[in-house]
Design an enzyme around this catalytic site. Structure first.
Site, mmCIF file in Angstrom:
data_model
loop_
_atom_site.group_PDB
_atom_site.id
_atom_site.type_symbol
_atom_site.label_atom_id
_atom_site.label_comp_id
_atom_site.label_asym_id
_atom_site.label_seq_id
_atom_site.Cartn_x
_atom_site.Cartn_y
_atom_site.Cartn_z
ATOM 1 N N GLU A 141 16.899 -2.714 -0.692
ATOM 2 C CA GLU A 141 16.529 -3.978 -1.311
ATOM 3 C C GLU A 141 15.931 -3.762 -2.694
ATOM 4 O OE1 GLU A 141 15.979 -6.960 2.348
ATOM 5 O OE2 GLU A 141 14.225 -5.710 2.028
ATOM 6 N N CYS A 192 11.617 -4.517 -9.033
ATOM 7 C CA CYS A 192 11.087 -3.531 -8.095
ATOM 8 C C CYS A 192 12.270 -2.809 -7.448
ATOM 9 C CB CYS A 192 10.232 -4.249 -7.055
ATOM 10 S SG CYS A 192 9.499 -3.136 -5.856
ATOM 11 N N CYS A 222 12.148 5.368 4.542
ATOM 12 C CA CYS A 222 11.085 6.238 4.051
ATOM 13 C C CYS A 222 10.546 7.012 5.242
ATOM 14 C CB CYS A 222 9.969 5.421 3.410
ATOM 15 S SG CYS A 222 8.691 6.432 2.626
ATOM 16 N N CYS A 270 3.515 5.471 6.495
ATOM 17 C CA CYS A 270 2.275 4.740 6.229
ATOM 18 C C CYS A 270 2.186 3.625 7.271
ATOM 19 C CB CYS A 270 2.273 4.182 4.815
ATOM 20 S SG CYS A 270 2.320 5.492 3.574
ATOM 21 N N CYS A 325 3.178 -0.289 6.486
ATOM 22 C CA CYS A 325 4.347 -0.597 5.649
ATOM 23 C C CYS A 325 5.576 -0.812 6.510
ATOM 24 C CB CYS A 325 4.593 0.534 4.657
ATOM 25 S SG CYS A 325 6.001 0.241 3.580
ATOM 26 N N GLY A 346 11.059 3.655 -0.121
ATOM 27 C CA GLY A 346 11.131 5.104 -0.320
ATOM 28 C C GLY A 346 10.005 5.682 -1.147
ATOM 29 N N GLU A 347 9.941 6.999 -1.144
ATOM 30 C CA GLU A 347 8.950 7.722 -1.934
ATOM 31 C C GLU A 347 9.689 8.352 -3.114
ATOM 32 O OE1 GLU A 347 5.629 8.273 -2.381
ATOM 33 O OE2 GLU A 347 6.423 9.553 -3.967
ATOM 34 N N SER A 401 5.561 4.718 -8.571
ATOM 35 C CA SER A 401 4.465 4.613 -7.610
ATOM 36 C C SER A 401 4.647 5.668 -6.523
ATOM 37 C CB SER A 401 4.460 3.215 -6.985
ATOM 38 O OG SER A 401 3.400 3.102 -6.053
ATOM 39 N N SER A 439 -0.691 4.960 -4.518
ATOM 40 C CA SER A 439 -1.043 4.119 -3.376
ATOM 41 C C SER A 439 -2.246 4.739 -2.684
ATOM 42 C CB SER A 439 0.152 4.034 -2.420
ATOM 43 O OG SER A 439 1.181 3.294 -3.043
ATOM 44 N N LEU A 440 -3.411 4.217 -2.956
ATOM 45 C CA LEU A 440 -4.643 4.837 -2.452
ATOM 46 C C LEU A 440 -5.077 4.230 -1.104
ATOM 47 C CD1 LEU A 440 -6.655 7.045 -3.323
ATOM 48 C CD2 LEU A 440 -8.072 5.234 -4.286
ATOM 49 N N ASN A 473 0.666 -7.840 3.338
ATOM 50 C CA ASN A 473 1.773 -8.721 3.694
ATOM 51 C C ASN A 473 2.244 -8.406 5.102
ATOM 52 O OD1 ASN A 473 2.124 -10.167 1.155
ATOM 53 N ND2 ASN A 473 2.676 -8.153 0.343
ATOM 54 N N CYS A 514 5.419 -6.942 -1.317
ATOM 55 C CA CYS A 514 5.099 -5.516 -1.144
ATOM 56 C C CYS A 514 5.030 -5.158 0.323
ATOM 57 C CB CYS A 514 3.738 -5.170 -1.739
ATOM 58 S SG CYS A 514 3.556 -5.608 -3.438
HETATM 59 N N1 SAH Z 1 6.189 5.286 -1.561
HETATM 60 C C1 SAH Z 1 5.684 4.805 -2.815
HETATM 61 C C2 SAH Z 1 6.477 3.627 -3.324
HETATM 62 C C3 SAH Z 1 6.349 2.358 -2.486
HETATM 63 S S1 SAH Z 1 5.372 1.255 -3.376
HETATM 64 C C4 SAH Z 1 4.218 4.490 -2.676
HETATM 65 O O1 SAH Z 1 3.698 4.598 -1.586
HETATM 66 O O2 SAH Z 1 3.569 4.199 -3.672
HETATM 67 C C5 SAH Z 1 5.061 -0.026 -2.260
HETATM 68 C C6 SAH Z 1 3.623 -0.469 -2.348
HETATM 69 O O3 SAH Z 1 3.375 -1.523 -1.418
HETATM 70 C C7 SAH Z 1 2.690 0.661 -2.016
HETATM 71 O O4 SAH Z 1 1.522 0.615 -2.749
HETATM 72 C C8 SAH Z 1 2.437 0.356 -0.562
HETATM 73 O O5 SAH Z 1 1.310 1.013 -0.105
HETATM 74 C C9 SAH Z 1 2.294 -1.155 -0.589
HETATM 75 N N2 SAH Z 1 2.459 -1.733 0.745
HETATM 76 C C10 SAH Z 1 3.091 -1.188 1.797
HETATM 77 N N3 SAH Z 1 3.046 -2.009 2.856
HETATM 78 C C11 SAH Z 1 2.377 -3.102 2.475
HETATM 79 C C12 SAH Z 1 2.051 -4.326 3.112
HETATM 80 N N4 SAH Z 1 2.409 -4.563 4.373
HETATM 81 N N5 SAH Z 1 1.377 -5.250 2.401
HETATM 82 C C13 SAH Z 1 1.055 -5.018 1.117
HETATM 83 N N6 SAH Z 1 1.347 -3.896 0.453
HETATM 84 C C14 SAH Z 1 2.012 -2.939 1.123
#
Ligand code: SAH
Length: 371
Positions: A95, A108, A115, A119, A122, A168-169, A200, A222-223, A299, A342
């Site tokens: 997507e 985006c 992935c 996490c 996600c 993906g990463e 990211s 992504s912290l 989300n 996101c």
């Molecule tokens: N793998 C990379 C690129 C993905 S970026 C990374 O982790 O940065 C997608 C962003 O959306 C990341 O910051 C991720 O942590 C955030 N994200 C993932 N799941 C989410 C959710 N359910 N609600 C809001 N943000 C989310």
């Protein structure tokens, strides 16, 4: 015998395309002309490239093609956000999301089918990992969106920013992502400034250092938690690269690029990571480097075990950071009515169990190679 497979010109950056043209006995400026047709005018048929001679057009058509992914779905959100489901080889799909705002338009882009980082919060993680995208499949997402939106890099710029924040990463698909980002920033490509292309990452330390050597894009990390105990729970990769090491890599990245800051993404989950005490811990981390914080209201997706923090809790968290002098924004939720926000991207990931072992191997290889 079947004919040799044609090369997809979307797999090449300017340098690679010039080399390809040299191999078929053509001058470098011909490659430049083709790039302009492809990325400025979205032409995918050599016949329409009228400033190339007929002989060259035929030669190109024999050996090459311009083959973007097929659009399987094109959905419009009530808020103007638009999401494409793009079909990739092997029945997979990823997507891509376009988020228009008054002063900019952000695309985006996905880097992998699924992935493997797992996490906890996600949606993409629930899909598992299938494979890396080719450079053509990454830049092809921008191409499809640019064409659909009538983007013209030098007149009518609909896409002003690209964020590698889709599925993906991106650092685990290093070479293809770097090549695609090079076309995004090339004047003959999409012509975006370095700082308007953002990668990211969940925090692959050695690969942040490697990126620092080859590219000047903006970095987002992504912290999601300010201490290792909580972060390891949410982002399992933290076990391997804990916060101190991650922030040290970010500081090295920033040190080479004066006047830029690193964006830290922090998804706000109710009663998980939204307490004021955690905001104060975050302040102490963010003070050490040029940082911006982006708070993302969680989300939801089917089966998610988390809830979004209350707006007033997010506001209080933001206030603590702001009062300590940490630049902090709350990301507006966009496109959630079409599952485009996101963390909601899913695509279509086939054959995922078999690929998990391969993914783990890929992490080993990618990080060992960079170390
Ligand atoms: N793998 C990379 C690129 C993905 S970026 C990374 O982790 O940065 C997608 C962003 O959306 C990341 O910051 C991720 O942590 C955030 N994200 C993932 N799941 C989410 C959710 N359910 N609600 C809001 N943000 C989310």
């Amino acid at each position: 015998m079947t004919a040799a497979r044609k090369v997809n010109l979307l797999d090449f950056d300017r340098e690679g395309l010039r080399m390809l043209f040299a191999q078929i006995g053509e001058k470098p400026f011909r490659a430049d002309q083709v790039m302009k047709w492809v990325y400025h005018r979205h032409v995918d048929d050599f016949e329409q490239m009228t400033d190339l001679g007929k002989a060259l057009r035929n030669k190109l058509a024999d050996v090459a093609e311009i083959a973007p992914a097929r659009t399987l779905l094109d959905r419009h959100s009530a808020d103007g956000t638009r999401k494409w489901l793009l079909g990739m080889d092997g029945g997979n799909a990823v997507e891509t999301v376009y988020i228009p705002e008054p002063t900019r338009g952000t695309l985006c882009v996905s880097s992998q089918v699924g992935c493997g980082l797992n996490c906890r919060f996600c949606s993409t993680a629930t899909q598992g990992f299938n494979r890396n995208l080719a450079a053509s499949e990454i830049i092809g997402q921008v191409w499809v969106a640019a064409k659909a939106l009538g983007n013209q890099p030098h007149q009518l710029r609909r896409i002003t920013n690209v964020v590698m924040m889709g599925m993906g990463e991106p650092l685990l698909n290093f070479d293809n992502v770097v090549r695609a980002m090079s076309v995004m920033r090339d004047d003959l490509g999409f012509g975006l400034a370095n700082k308007r292309v953002t990668l990211s990452t969940a925090g692959l330390v050695p690969l942040i250092d490697r990126l620092s050597e080859v590219s000047d894009v903006s970095l987002a990390v992504s912290l999601h938690a300010p201490n290792d105990e909580l972060r390891t729970e949410l982002v399992p990769l933290n076990k391997r690269y804990p916060i101190a090491e991650l922030l040290a890599a970010c500081a090295r990245y920033a040190a080479k690029r004066p006047r830029t800051s690193i964006t830290f993404e922090y998804t706000m989950m109710k009663d998980v990571n939204d307490r004021p005490e955690l905001a104060r811990q975050l302040v102490r981390l963010m003070r050490r480097l040029p940082a911006k914080v982006n708070l993302i209201p969680f989300n939801p997706f089917p089966g998610a075990g988390y809830q979004r923090s209350e707006p007033e809790v997010i506001a209080a968290f933001q206030k603590i950071l702001l009062e300590a002098g940490v630049m902090t924004m709350v990301r507006r939720t966009r496109g959630d009515d079409i599952d485009a926000a996101c963390g909601q991207l899913k695509g279509q990931v086939l054959d995922r169990t078999r690929r998990q072992a391969e993914f783990r191997k890929r992490i080993e290889e990618a990080t060992a190679h960079a170390a």
